[in-house]
Design a protein around this motif. Structure first.
Motif, PDB file in Angstrom:
ATOM      1  N   VAL A 273       7.482  -3.696   6.176  1.00  0.00           N
ATOM      2  CA  VAL A 273       7.143  -3.775   7.595  1.00  0.00           C
ATOM      3  C   VAL A 273       5.960  -2.851   7.850  1.00  0.00           C
ATOM      4  O   VAL A 273       5.939  -1.707   7.387  1.00  0.00           O
ATOM      5  N   VAL A 274       4.986  -3.363   8.579  1.00  0.00           N
ATOM      6  CA  VAL A 274       3.769  -2.606   8.891  1.00  0.00           C
ATOM      7  C   VAL A 274       3.569  -2.607  10.407  1.00  0.00           C
ATOM      8  O   VAL A 274       3.717  -3.645  11.052  1.00  0.00           O
ATOM      9  N   ILE A 275       3.228  -1.455  10.954  1.00  0.00           N
ATOM     10  CA  ILE A 275       2.867  -1.359  12.366  1.00  0.00           C
ATOM     11  C   ILE A 275       1.446  -0.798  12.430  1.00  0.00           C
ATOM     12  O   ILE A 275       1.159   0.236  11.812  1.00  0.00           O
ATOM     13  N   VAL A 276       0.577  -1.479  13.160  1.00  0.00           N
ATOM     14  CA  VAL A 276      -0.832  -1.093  13.249  1.00  0.00           C
ATOM     15  C   VAL A 276      -1.210  -0.847  14.703  1.00  0.00           C
ATOM     16  O   VAL A 276      -0.756  -1.556  15.607  1.00  0.00           O
ATOM     17  N   ALA A 285       6.674   0.846   5.822  1.00  0.00           N
ATOM     18  CA  ALA A 285       7.869   1.166   5.036  1.00  0.00           C
ATOM     19  C   ALA A 285       8.335  -0.049   4.257  1.00  0.00           C
ATOM     20  O   ALA A 285       8.195  -1.193   4.708  1.00  0.00           O
ATOM     21  N   CYS A 286       8.910   0.215   3.089  1.00  0.00           N
ATOM     22  CA  CYS A 286       9.450  -0.825   2.215  1.00  0.00           C
ATOM     23  C   CYS A 286      10.939  -0.595   2.018  1.00  0.00           C
ATOM     24  O   CYS A 286      11.374   0.544   1.809  1.00  0.00           O
ATOM     25  N   SER A 287      11.706  -1.678   2.069  1.00  0.00           N
ATOM     26  CA  SER A 287      13.140  -1.599   1.817  1.00  0.00           C
ATOM     27  C   SER A 287      13.672  -3.009   1.633  1.00  0.00           C
ATOM     28  O   SER A 287      13.173  -3.957   2.243  1.00  0.00           O
ATOM     29  N   ALA A 296      12.206   2.819   9.523  1.00  0.00           N
ATOM     30  CA  ALA A 296      11.407   3.840   8.847  1.00  0.00           C
ATOM     31  C   ALA A 296       9.935   3.755   9.252  1.00  0.00           C
ATOM     32  O   ALA A 296       9.269   4.776   9.438  1.00  0.00           O
ATOM     33  N   ALA A 297       9.416   2.528   9.390  1.00  0.00           N
ATOM     34  CA  ALA A 297       8.013   2.371   9.799  1.00  0.00           C
ATOM     35  C   ALA A 297       7.801   2.902  11.208  1.00  0.00           C
ATOM     36  O   ALA A 297       6.837   3.638  11.480  1.00  0.00           O
ATOM     37  N   THR A 425       3.643  10.573   2.614  1.00  0.00           N
ATOM     38  CA  THR A 425       4.707   9.579   2.478  1.00  0.00           C
ATOM     39  C   THR A 425       5.861  10.147   1.665  1.00  0.00           C
ATOM     40  O   THR A 425       5.720  11.152   0.955  1.00  0.00           O
ATOM     41  N   ASN A 426       7.018   9.478   1.758  1.00  0.00           N
ATOM     42  CA  ASN A 426       8.019   9.620   0.712  1.00  0.00           C
ATOM     43  C   ASN A 426       7.768   8.476  -0.266  1.00  0.00           C
ATOM     44  O   ASN A 426       6.679   7.884  -0.245  1.00  0.00           O
ATOM     45  N   LYS A 427       8.736   8.111  -1.063  1.00  0.00           N
ATOM     46  CA  LYS A 427       8.409   7.119  -2.100  1.00  0.00           C
ATOM     47  C   LYS A 427       8.277   5.695  -1.569  1.00  0.00           C
ATOM     48  O   LYS A 427       7.761   4.827  -2.267  1.00  0.00           O
ATOM     49  N   ASN A 428       8.713   5.445  -0.299  1.00  0.00           N
ATOM     50  CA  ASN A 428       8.626   4.079   0.207  1.00  0.00           C
ATOM     51  C   ASN A 428       8.366   3.978   1.705  1.00  0.00           C
ATOM     52  O   ASN A 428       8.542   2.919   2.291  1.00  0.00           O
ATOM     53  N   ALA A 429       7.930   5.081   2.340  1.00  0.00           N
ATOM     54  CA  ALA A 429       7.627   5.030   3.772  1.00  0.00           C
ATOM     55  C   ALA A 429       6.625   6.116   4.132  1.00  0.00           C
ATOM     56  O   ALA A 429       6.626   7.206   3.543  1.00  0.00           O
TER      57      ALA A 429
END
Length: 516
Positions: A273-276, A285-287, A296-297, A425-429
């Motif tokens: 998911v991406v927010i711009v 964030a990826c999950s 997370a995003a 970042t952390n590893k996915n967000a």
């Protein structure tokens, strides 16, 4: 010689032709045609004269030469107010041709077909049609030209007795301009195909965009604008997406949708998911759980997420739609929307929903064009991608596999943030994003200020090298664990010494990602 007004009709696309040809016939216009168009008109019960009969010259070379004849081009190009031209026509028993209706062979569609051979594509390079359109456009004072079915109504308006000669001349000139634009775009596509294996930057760079829609205004309300697409592009993109719901797209919406979708496409292996906002990501964030990815995003910068643009690289579910509906968003783009998700989101009447297609295509290395006053810059698309094998660990501290995963995630995001760019970042967000500052240290500070959760133990990415060690010192103060950057500064030794002094992992990519 033909005694009445004459229309030359040669169209590949027969859509709307029966109605137009019937109208012209009722107006007393002689129909002159070739090949498949001639057969179509006669099958419609309309009297049509064969070009071959009129010119007394049969088609040759398997139809490659049909209309290229002095009787045709003389009739189109003769200036009605020029006595010498009209005498030439009379002496040669040529008719003046008053209307030219031509649609071209589908070169682009054939070129994009996976099954088309080179010979197939070559045979769809229209010669006679382009020549007819250009000749008629040149003589717009006397001849009306139509290159697209969408202009048939404009042609009909020329028979409106309430219009004066100046109004009709204006219509013909407008149709001429559209015909030349159409042939120019057609030639640009052919140029692109013929030249693709030769000069990447030819002496003349041609583009042939086609208009998708007029926009209410441009970047600001006092600027006019329109949205065009490249007919040669078949990959997943905003220009090829279908709007399902909501207000008309704005200029700024389209820019932000493009940025968001490009980031989402960078993670094909995992739901993202991406927010711009204003062309910069304010949360990524990826999950495997899309709702978790959304949470997370949004958590990265919840203030900026309000009124943002969202891209998702998986179908939008009802559960995700419920969460997204909790805040105001301008637009959402995704491969698809589940029916229940669509029903939830459509309750927001202004929310723009775009379906960009069920399967994301791989990015193509197309040329990117950016205008400047008086010219344009053309470059390759930034296709730079790295794997773990491309990374160079330069610090004494060594990364774990999880660290490398986090650094690569941060590096992917850095590519899409305006320079100077710093990302935590952390590893996915994402945790904090510093974008678009004139000095890198300011971006480093802003990313820390924007962070809504603790930065200690996070990963840091920089789109370009560090000019001084101050960025590393600040990163150490806030608890950054590892840094990824291109390297290449004359002060790399100083920067690396700072990383070793603070026990920070430092990884060089050897690749820069400026974004202006």
């Amino acid at each position: 010689m033909l005694a009445m007004k004459t229309a030359l009709i040669s169209v590949y696309d027969k859509t709307g032709l029966e109605d137009l040809a019937t109208f012209l016939h009722k107006q007393g216009v002689q129909l002159l045609s070739t090949g498949g168009t001639l057969k179509f008109l006669r099958d419609c019960g309309l009297p049509a004269l064969s070009v071959a009969d009129y010119t007394e010259q049969p088609e040759i070379l398997d139809g490659r030469v049909k209309t290229l004849h002095p009787k045709i081009f003389g009739g189109i190009l003769a200036r009605r107010a020029n006595p010498a031209d009209m005498t030439t026509l009379a002496d040669a028993k040529m008719a003046a041709i008053d209307y030219v209706i031509v649609t071209l062979y589908p070169f682009v569609e054939t070129m994009k077909s996976a099954s088309a051979t080179e010979s197939d594509i070559i045979e769809k390079i229209d010669i006679g049609g382009v020549s007819l359109l250009r000749a008629a456009a040149k003589n717009f004072r006397d001849v009306a030209v139509v290159a697209q079915q969408s202009d048939y109504e404009a042609l009909k308006s020329l028979f409106d007795s309430s219009l004066d000669d100046n109004a009709k001349l204006s219509i013909r000139k407008h149709l001429a301009a559209k015909a030349i634009a159409h042939t120019s775009a057609y030639d640009a596509a052919i140029t692109s195909w013929l030249g693709k294996d030769f000069e990447p930057y030819p002496d003349t760079f041609s583009v042939g965009f086609s208009k998708l829609q007029d926009l209410r205004y441009g970047e600001n309300p006092h600027q006019s604008a329109a949205f065009y697409r490249d007919p040669l592009c078949s990959e997943t993109c905003v220009a090829n997406a279908k709007q399902l719901h909501g207000k008309e797209l704005s200029y700024n919406n389209i820019l932000d949708l493009d940025a968001a979708l490009e980031i989402a496409r960078s993670f094909p292996e995992i739901p993202t998911v991406v927010i711009v906002k204003h062309n910069n990501p304010c949360g990524v964030a990826c999950s495997e759980d899309l709702v978790e990815a959304w949470n997370a995003a949004r958590a990265c910068d919840p203030t900026s997420a309000y009124g943002g643009i969202t891209a998702v690289n998986r179908p939008v579910t009802a559960a995700l739609a419920e969460k997204m509906a909790e805040i105001f968003l301008e637009a959402i783009i995704a491969p698809s929307f589940e029916p229940d998700a669509l029903a939830i989101l459509e309750k927001k009447k202004n929310l723009r929903l775009l379906d960009c297609g069920g399967a994301f295509t791989a990015p193509n290395n197309q040329k990117m064009v950016r205008s400047v006053i008086g010219g344009a810059l053309v470059q390759d698309r930034d296709m730079g991608r790295l794997t773990r094998d491309d990374l160079k660990v330069v610090s004494k501290a060594q990364p774990t596999e999880e660290d490398l995963q986090g650094l690569l995630f941060a590096w992917k995001i850095a590519k899409f943030v305006k320079s100077n760019a710093i990302i935590y970042t952390n590893k996915n967000a994402t945790i904090g994003i510093g974008a678009g500052q004139m000095s890198r240290i300011d971006s480093t500070k802003i990313a820390a200020t924007k962070a809504q959760s603790p930065v200690r133990g996070a990963y840091m990415a920089s789109d370009a090298f560090f000019p001084f060690r101050d960025n590393v010192d600040l990163a150490a103060d806030i608890g950054i664990k590892a840094i990824i950057s291109p390297g290449g500064s004359i002060r790399d030794e100083e920067v690396l010494a700072a990383a070793d002094e603070h026990g920070i992992i430092m990884v060089f990519t050897g690749m820069r990602h400026f974004r202006h």
